[in-house]
Design a protein around this motif. Structure first.
Motif, PDB file in Angstrom:
ATOM      1  N   ALA A  89       0.589  -0.769   0.067  1.00  0.00           N
ATOM      2  CA  ALA A  89      -0.010   0.014  -0.246  1.00  0.00           C
ATOM      3  C   ALA A  89       1.430   1.564   0.411  1.00  0.00           C
ATOM      4  N   LEU A  90       2.109   1.031  -0.014  1.00  0.00           N
ATOM      5  CA  LEU A  90       2.965   2.379   0.568  1.00  0.00           C
ATOM      6  C   LEU A  90       3.659   3.061  -0.528  1.00  0.00           C
ATOM      7  N   TRP A  91       3.445   2.172  -1.572  1.00  0.00           N
ATOM      8  CA  TRP A  91       4.203   1.957  -2.970  1.00  0.00           C
ATOM      9  C   TRP A  91       3.478   3.187  -3.399  1.00  0.00           C
ATOM     10  N   LYS A  92       3.984   4.017  -4.636  1.00  0.00           N
ATOM     11  CA  LYS A  92       3.241   5.236  -4.941  1.00  0.00           C
ATOM     12  C   LYS A  92       2.740   4.853  -6.551  1.00  0.00           C
ATOM     13  N   GLY A  93       1.904   5.612  -6.629  1.00  0.00           N
ATOM     14  CA  GLY A  93       1.268   5.402  -7.410  1.00  0.00           C
ATOM     15  C   GLY A  93       1.959   4.656  -9.104  1.00  0.00           C
ATOM     16  N   ASP A  97       0.448   9.230  -4.464  1.00  0.00           N
ATOM     17  CA  ASP A  97       0.214   9.392  -5.899  1.00  0.00           C
ATOM     18  C   ASP A  97       0.413  10.335  -6.684  1.00  0.00           C
ATOM     19  N   ASP A  98       1.912   9.559  -7.328  1.00  0.00           N
ATOM     20  CA  ASP A  98       2.652  10.790  -8.316  1.00  0.00           C
ATOM     21  C   ASP A  98       2.354  10.789  -9.158  1.00  0.00           C
ATOM     22  N   ARG A  99       1.021  10.142  -9.733  1.00  0.00           N
ATOM     23  CA  ARG A  99       0.770  10.018 -11.448  1.00  0.00           C
ATOM     24  C   ARG A  99      -0.089  11.159 -11.566  1.00  0.00           C
ATOM     25  N   PRO A 100       0.797  11.843 -12.774  1.00  0.00           N
ATOM     26  CA  PRO A 100      -0.855  13.568 -13.028  1.00  0.00           C
ATOM     27  C   PRO A 100      -1.935  12.764 -13.522  1.00  0.00           C
ATOM     28  N   ALA A 141      -5.626  10.972  -9.314  1.00  0.00           N
ATOM     29  CA  ALA A 141      -6.016   9.996 -10.639  1.00  0.00           C
ATOM     30  C   ALA A 141      -6.677   8.755 -10.043  1.00  0.00           C
ATOM     31  N   GLY A 142      -6.934   8.198 -11.229  1.00  0.00           N
ATOM     32  CA  GLY A 142      -7.821   6.442 -10.262  1.00  0.00           C
ATOM     33  C   GLY A 142      -7.132   5.659  -9.800  1.00  0.00           C
ATOM     34  N   PRO A 143      -7.902   4.945  -9.011  1.00  0.00           N
ATOM     35  CA  PRO A 143      -7.492   4.339  -8.283  1.00  0.00           C
ATOM     36  C   PRO A 143      -6.624   2.793  -9.375  1.00  0.00           C
ATOM     37  N   LEU A 144      -5.438   2.629  -8.327  1.00  0.00           N
ATOM     38  CA  LEU A 144      -4.880   1.124  -9.293  1.00  0.00           C
ATOM     39  C   LEU A 144      -5.337  -0.191  -8.850  1.00  0.00           C
TER      40      LEU A 144
END
Lengths: 464, 283
Positions: free
Chosen positions: A58-62, A181-184, A204-207
């Motif tokens: 869960a701690l991983w970046k987007g 979440d570092d995604r644009p 950004a949308g949930p992964l």
């Protein structure tokens, strides 16, 4: 809290790498290391908990999760066919190829072979992988975990458990304990979060749901040559349970519901849940929020007008009833959708069919409240008042039937009657804990069995 | 306005040969219209019945009575106590309510309705201002927003007692929890005497319901960026309401039932007149 999903993710393309055989590992390759960390988390995670494995992922970046989404899709394919050389991904946008280094491809093949050891066609490679695993503790640990799965479903273990891991992250790990979440936000999938009618966040949308869906797409029931999630009951129950959870938590992620229906077009429950998404999106709550939403340029919302949303909801409820005519809740909500489209007589007809004094009081409450509204619109105030009164008896501390009775009287010119009903509202306990009004949770109640449904999905995968 | 005074005029008929007595009743509707008259944004004071022209569905009416600052006020505060009202905003709201109560006259009455998704009565209409201040001190923000249900409940409280009802609604969000549709409450507002003023915090979502409600009742909507000056706005509303005229006439030459379009003018002056656009008769 209310979240609305408006579009789908479009991912960037990359060229292809080539690979031929199992060979040296790349323990220092960040992408592969991450994938292997994920594999261990998948097998060691205790389903239904936010354990350290779920917390770790869960701690991983987007951006890392987005790469994981691609890598796990490739891994699932390699698992089915270790000789695969080209990795073309097709999502919502145009197809694209993923480029890996030769070393990455070799490692993917080793991992895929170990994961797919239950696949007869890969037996020779499997033997090779077992030899490699004997020399490397991490691979050995993975192989042991794979072999602990039921023999006839060994190759699906990573897919099912992976889906459960990401489900648990989405369901059990609080937002505050997840990586950034570092995604644009200009991607084609956007999550808008509202709280008390105010827009709070736009991301950004949930992964996690996307990864889980992708994994389950690769499930291949025993005896079949190709992945066939539509033939798998665990996948069906997972879609039902997660759809229920999303609705209970007001996460209107249409992609999820669309995919569920695509795989199981004849599932009455998934049709019903899809109807309730549109029913909720038609409501004044979502409609008002959407009108005030601040969006990046070029982005439009997927939510249509209230009337169009109710019309769509009606279609799904009718389909659910075709598939299962005994589904009372679908008929109740069909009645509501018709009511809101001003088809009052039709609404009353459907709602009367769901009347059942011995039935679930919650559903009876909604039925009589909507019947009251339908009768009121049909110019039958006395009948309307009777329905509202019966709702107030079903839930003695509910506010909405008394407000409805008051307004009904006031519109008829009966000021005294209106005031008497309003006094009953004012006499209700001030503390919310002492009040019970099902109207407040109407848009969530269709998901009231979500926890139980999720438990049932997890049950076969719990640690003994 | 439109509190109907039903006057039953009994006229004696000659006693019939049979010895039976017959009687009939005639219903006369007295219509009240709350009117604000301004020139250059300043209230115009000292007007009498002969200064007003009232048209009911286009038919000129004879203005019988004009009251000014004579009828005690029934002020109902309807305050949004949803989850978004907390911290400084809540303090400002409490402070504004307490200030308003402090500006009331002895003969006035005040009530308090709060709404999140719950509609609750903080205080019924009372001249015990201390009790209302205490109720204001107890308010706390939590939950969704049943603005429409809350506004209706507050209108009901305002109508529950003879007097001149003023409803002041504060809301900082959109409706998320009401049972009643907006149209239903707007329809009731057309039948009600209550004048509604509203204060909404500015957002991208326009406060359509409050705009319609204030317009239909002859009140005014204030959209504010921040709540720091809420006390001043509440006080301004009270002052403005006290400077309004209560114009009364008996509707003649028009249909009894249905929607009545109203037009109020001041003779021989280019004054700005603010009054409700009409009323729904028969309620």
């Amino acid at each position: 809290m209310l979240r609305v999903i408006v579009a789908v993710v479009c991912l960037a393309a990359a060229p292809l790498a080539r690979a031929q055989s199992l060979s040296a590992a790349l323990p220092d390759d960040r992408r592969i290391v991450r994938l292997e960390q994920w594999l261990h988390a998948v097998y060691e995670h205790d389903p239904g908990t936010a354990d350290r494995h779920a917390s770790f992922i869960a701690l991983w970046k987007g951006s890392d999760l987005e790469k994981l989404l691609l890598d796990t899709e490739v891994l699932a394919r390699v698992m089915r066919n270790p000789k695969l050389r080209q990795f073309t991904i097709k999502r919502d946008g145009p197809a694209f190829e993923i480029r890996y280094t030769r070393g990455q491809v070799d490692r993917l093949r080793i991992l895929g072979t170990i994961l797919g050891c239950g696949v007869p066609a890969s037996n020779l490679l499997c033997g090779e992988a077992v030899l490699l695993a004997a020399r490397e503790p991490d691979l050995k640990r993975l192989l042991t975990a794979v072999q602990a799965e039921p023999p006839d479903d060994m190759d699906n273990g990573v897919l099912r458990r992976g889906a459960l891991l990401h489900t648990d992250i989405a369901v059990l790990v609080p937002e505050s304990e997840r990586g950034p979440d570092d995604r644009p936000v200009n991607a084609t999938s956007i999550l808008i979060e509202f709280n008390d009618g105010q827009q709070r966040a736009l991301t950004a949308g949930p992964l996690h749901w996307a990864i889980a869906r992708m994994l389950l797409d690769a499930v291949k029931p025993a005896g079949l040559e190709r992945p066939a999630p539509e033939r798998d009951e665990m996948v069906r129950h997972w879609y039902q349970a997660t759809a229920s959870w999303l609705l209970a938590n007001e996460h209107f992620e249409e992609t999820h519901f669309d995919r569920g229906r695509e795989i199981f077009p004849d599932d009455a429950l998934l049709q019903f849940f899809s109807g309730t998404v549109h029913e909720a999106q038609a409501g004044p709550r979502v409609q008002t929020m959407i009108r005030g939403a601040t969006l990046p340029s070029g982005v439009t919302l997927g939510v249509k007008s209230a009337r169009a949303e109710f019309r769509q909801a009606e279609g799904f409820f009718r389909r659910a009833l075709e598939l299962d005519p005994r589904m009372t809740e679908a008929r109740l909500r069909l009645g509501h959708a018709l009511l809101m489209q001003e088809h009052y007589a039709d609404a009353a007809t459907e709602l009367r069919k769901t009347l059942d004094p011995a039935g679930d009081p919650l559903l009876q409450f909604y039925t009589v409240m909507f019947l009251g509204a339908a009768e009121e619109a049909l110019g039958k105030p006395a009948e309307a008042a009777e329905w509202y009164s019966s709702a107030s008896k079903l839930y003695p501390t509910s506010q909405s039937p008394r407000v409805a009775l008051s307004a009904l009287a006031r519109r008829r010119g009966d000021r005294d009657g209106a005031w008497r009903s309003m006094q009953q509202v004012f006499a209700l306990p001030n503390d919310e804990r002492d009040r019970d009004d099902p109207w407040w949770t109407y848009t969530q109640q269709q998901g009231r069995a979500a926890d139980l449904m999720l438990e049932n999905v997890r049950l076969p995968f719990l640690r003994k | 306005m439109t509190r109907r005074l039903l006057v039953f005029a009994l006229a004696a008929l000659p006693i019939a040969a049979t010895g039976q007595q017959a009687s009939f009743s005639a219903k006369v509707e007295a219509i009240r219209v709350d009117v604000l008259v301004t020139e250059n944004n300043q209230p115009v004071l000292g007007l009498g019945p002969s200064d007003f022209e009232v048209f009911d569905n286009g038919v000129p009416q004879k203005v019988e009575l004009v009251s000014f600052e004579q009828i005690p006020l029934n002020i109902v505060l309807a305050l949004d106590m949803s989850g978004s009202v907390d911290g400084e905003r809540l303090d400002n709201l409490r402070g504004a309510g307490v200030s308003l109560v402090g500006a009331l006259k002895e003969e006035d009455h005040v009530g308090l309705v709060t709404f999140s998704h719950l509609v609750t009565l903080g205080s019924g209409l009372t001249d015990d201002f201390t009790a209302v201040r205490r109720a204001l001190e107890r308010i706390n923000g939590e939950g969704g927003t049943a603005l429409i249900d809350g506004a209706y409940a507050a209108m009901s409280l305002g109508e529950s007692d003879p007097g001149r009802p003023l409803l002041i609604v504060f809301s900082d969000g959109v409706d998320t929890s009401s049972w009643l549709p907006a149209d239903s409450v707007l329809d009731i507002a057309k039948r009600s005497d209550v004048v509604v003023y509203a204060v909404a915090t500015e957002s991208r979502t326009k406060p359509e319901f409050l705009r319609d409600l204030t317009s239909l009742t002859g009140g005014r909507l204030y959209e504010v960026e921040k709540t720091a000056n809420l006390g001043a706005i509440f006080f301004k509303v009270l002052q403005e309401f006290r400077q309004r005229y209560l114009v009364s006439y008996t509707a003649t030459g028009v249909e009894q039932r249905g929607w009545h379009r109203l037009e109020v003018r001041i003779k021989s002056r280019r004054a700005n007149v603010q009054a409700r656009p009409g009323y729904l008769s028969g309620s």
